[in-house]
Write a protein that holds these residues in place. Structure first.
Motif, PDB file in Angstrom:
ATOM      1  N   LYS A 173     -11.405 -27.371   8.866  1.00  0.00           N
ATOM      2  CA  LYS A 173     -12.241 -26.173   8.861  1.00  0.00           C
ATOM      3  C   LYS A 173     -12.923 -25.961  10.222  1.00  0.00           C
ATOM      4  O   LYS A 173     -13.056 -26.899  11.015  1.00  0.00           O
ATOM      5  CB  LYS A 173     -13.327 -26.285   7.779  1.00  0.00           C
ATOM      6  N   VAL A 174     -13.375 -24.737  10.446  1.00  0.00           N
ATOM      7  CA  VAL A 174     -14.138 -24.424  11.656  1.00  0.00           C
ATOM      8  C   VAL A 174     -15.360 -25.313  11.746  1.00  0.00           C
ATOM      9  O   VAL A 174     -15.726 -25.793  12.818  1.00  0.00           O
ATOM     10  CB  VAL A 174     -14.538 -22.927  11.660  1.00  0.00           C
ATOM     11  N   SER A 175     -15.994 -25.568  10.614  1.00  0.00           N
ATOM     12  CA  SER A 175     -17.195 -26.415  10.601  1.00  0.00           C
ATOM     13  C   SER A 175     -16.910 -27.820  11.121  1.00  0.00           C
ATOM     14  O   SER A 175     -17.782 -28.451  11.732  1.00  0.00           O
ATOM     15  CB  SER A 175     -17.770 -26.480   9.185  1.00  0.00           C
ATOM     16  N   ASP A 176     -15.693 -28.315  10.893  1.00  0.00           N
ATOM     17  CA  ASP A 176     -15.332 -29.649  11.383  1.00  0.00           C
ATOM     18  C   ASP A 176     -15.383 -29.698  12.906  1.00  0.00           C
ATOM     19  O   ASP A 176     -15.883 -30.660  13.493  1.00  0.00           O
ATOM     20  CB  ASP A 176     -13.923 -30.031  10.913  1.00  0.00           C
ATOM     21  N   LEU A 177     -14.863 -28.656  13.532  1.00  0.00           N
ATOM     22  CA  LEU A 177     -14.869 -28.599  14.997  1.00  0.00           C
ATOM     23  C   LEU A 177     -16.283 -28.382  15.523  1.00  0.00           C
ATOM     24  O   LEU A 177     -16.679 -28.987  16.532  1.00  0.00           O
ATOM     25  CB  LEU A 177     -13.937 -27.495  15.495  1.00  0.00           C
ATOM     26  N   LEU A 178     -17.053 -27.538  14.846  1.00  0.00           N
ATOM     27  CA  LEU A 178     -18.429 -27.290  15.277  1.00  0.00           C
ATOM     28  C   LEU A 178     -19.261 -28.572  15.233  1.00  0.00           C
ATOM     29  O   LEU A 178     -20.099 -28.806  16.109  1.00  0.00           O
ATOM     30  CB  LEU A 178     -19.071 -26.212  14.397  1.00  0.00           C
ATOM     31  N   ASP A 179     -19.024 -29.410  14.225  1.00  0.00           N
ATOM     32  CA  ASP A 179     -19.756 -30.678  14.132  1.00  0.00           C
ATOM     33  C   ASP A 179     -19.510 -31.537  15.371  1.00  0.00           C
ATOM     34  O   ASP A 179     -20.425 -32.206  15.867  1.00  0.00           O
ATOM     35  CB  ASP A 179     -19.321 -31.447  12.878  1.00  0.00           C
ATOM     36  N   THR A 180     -18.281 -31.503  15.876  1.00  0.00           N
ATOM     37  CA  THR A 180     -17.951 -32.285  17.067  1.00  0.00           C
ATOM     38  C   THR A 180     -18.540 -31.661  18.324  1.00  0.00           C
ATOM     39  O   THR A 180     -19.045 -32.367  19.204  1.00  0.00           O
ATOM     40  CB  THR A 180     -16.422 -32.397  17.228  1.00  0.00           C
ATOM     41  N   LEU A 181     -18.483 -30.337  18.415  1.00  0.00           N
ATOM     42  CA  LEU A 181     -18.921 -29.649  19.629  1.00  0.00           C
ATOM     43  C   LEU A 181     -20.433 -29.586  19.774  1.00  0.00           C
ATOM     44  O   LEU A 181     -20.943 -29.406  20.884  1.00  0.00           O
ATOM     45  CB  LEU A 181     -18.361 -28.218  19.647  1.00  0.00           C
TER      46      LEU A 181
END
Length: 300
Positions: A173-181
């Motif tokens: 999900k987009v949220s997965d990438l946002l958590d990393t960024l």
């Protein structure tokens, strides 16, 4: 609204359309530019329009002077010849992502929709998704993507964090990438800029945008008549640099070639030496046009 075309009149006027002209719009999208082109063609001209996104089909208008080709514009030359056309008078490319894609919650183009799948494919029936790239590319490959296509300074640290994270939980999900960024962004406008750069980098890789742009430009040169116009609207420095170099020198490195007499060899005459940008009024009316740059060249 699917998409508000940027620099509409400036770009179509730059095509120098005459009655009976054969034109190509390689980025149909919402059909705004195509509609304006058709209004200039008269009774004998024809417009061929390309788009690989299935959603764009809904914007087709019935017109005997119009042919829609559902394909990536990297196949420009093949399809034009398939339709029995050897040369064309003008080609338009608006390289921006349609507002429709940024606003579609299920496509993964925007960091605004955290529950969206990390897809980012223009053609949802082909190619790797953004999630697949994040889950399978090497750390070095990911670092290159974020540095070259997103111009992000902490690209190596971002890539390292992605590789470490995906061992525990694959990206979906987009949220997965946002958590990393989140640990690499600041606050406010700076945060939005970094996220936009990261998502741009992934989108470019997913859709092979730099490679397809090069292929399209080379094919456009092949099928344009002498005196024909190539009109391109860019939205970020990477693609604008490619277009600028190609218009000036006929190659993507900007390497100047000279003939025996020392004259510059180039396949184009520049119609606008200074890049054309939206007016303040257009930017207020269509904020997404702010980064648009228009270049026009005529085949010698």
């Amino acid at each position: 609204m699917y998409h508000i075309p940027a620099l509409l009149h400036e770009s179509v006027d730059g095509m120098n359309i005459r009655t009976g002209s054969i034109c190509v719009d390689v980025t149909f999208g919402g059909g705004g530019h195509s509609k304006e082109i058709l209004s200039h063609l008269g009774n004998k001209g024809h417009l061929y329009a390309f788009d690989q996104d299935e959603d764009a089909i809904n914007n087709i208008q019935e017109d005997s002077k119009f042919t829609f080709i559902r394909s990536n514009f990297r196949f420009l030359k093949n399809f034009i010849k398939y339709h029995g056309v050897e040369e064309v008078d003008a080609i338009l490319a608006d390289l921006g992502v349609s507002s429709h894609h940024f606003d579609a919650e299920d496509r993964g183009f925007s960091f605004r929709f955290e529950d969206s799948d990390l897809d980012m494919r223009m053609n949802q029936k082909a190619g790797k998704t953004a999630a697949q790239i994040l889950n399978t590319y090497t750390e070095e490959q990911l670092a290159d993507i974020f540095y070259l296509y997103g111009e992000l300074k902490p690209s190596r640290r971002i890539a390292s964090a992605i590789v470490k994270t995906r061992k525990e939980k694959p990206y979906r999900k987009v949220s997965d990438l946002l958590d990393t960024l989140n640990s690499f962004v600041g606050r406010g406008e700076k945060e939005k800029k970094v996220l936009a750069q990261a998502f741009q980098a992934l989108r470019i890789e997913v859709n092979e945008e730099m490679e397809t742009l090069k292929e399209m430009l080379e094919q456009a040169l092949d099928i344009l008549k002498p005196g024909g116009r190539l009109v391109v609207i860019t939205y970020h420095s990477l693609e604008d640099r490619l277009v600028k170099n190609f218009f000036k020198t006929g190659n993507f490195e900007g390497k100047v070639e000279k003939d025996f007499f020392g004259n510059f060899e180039t396949p184009f005459k520049l119609i606008n030496n200074k890049v054309i940008v939206p007016s303040r009024e257009e930017e207020e009316r269509n904020p997404r046009s702010r980064s648009a740059k228009l270049r026009i060249a005529e085949k010698i």
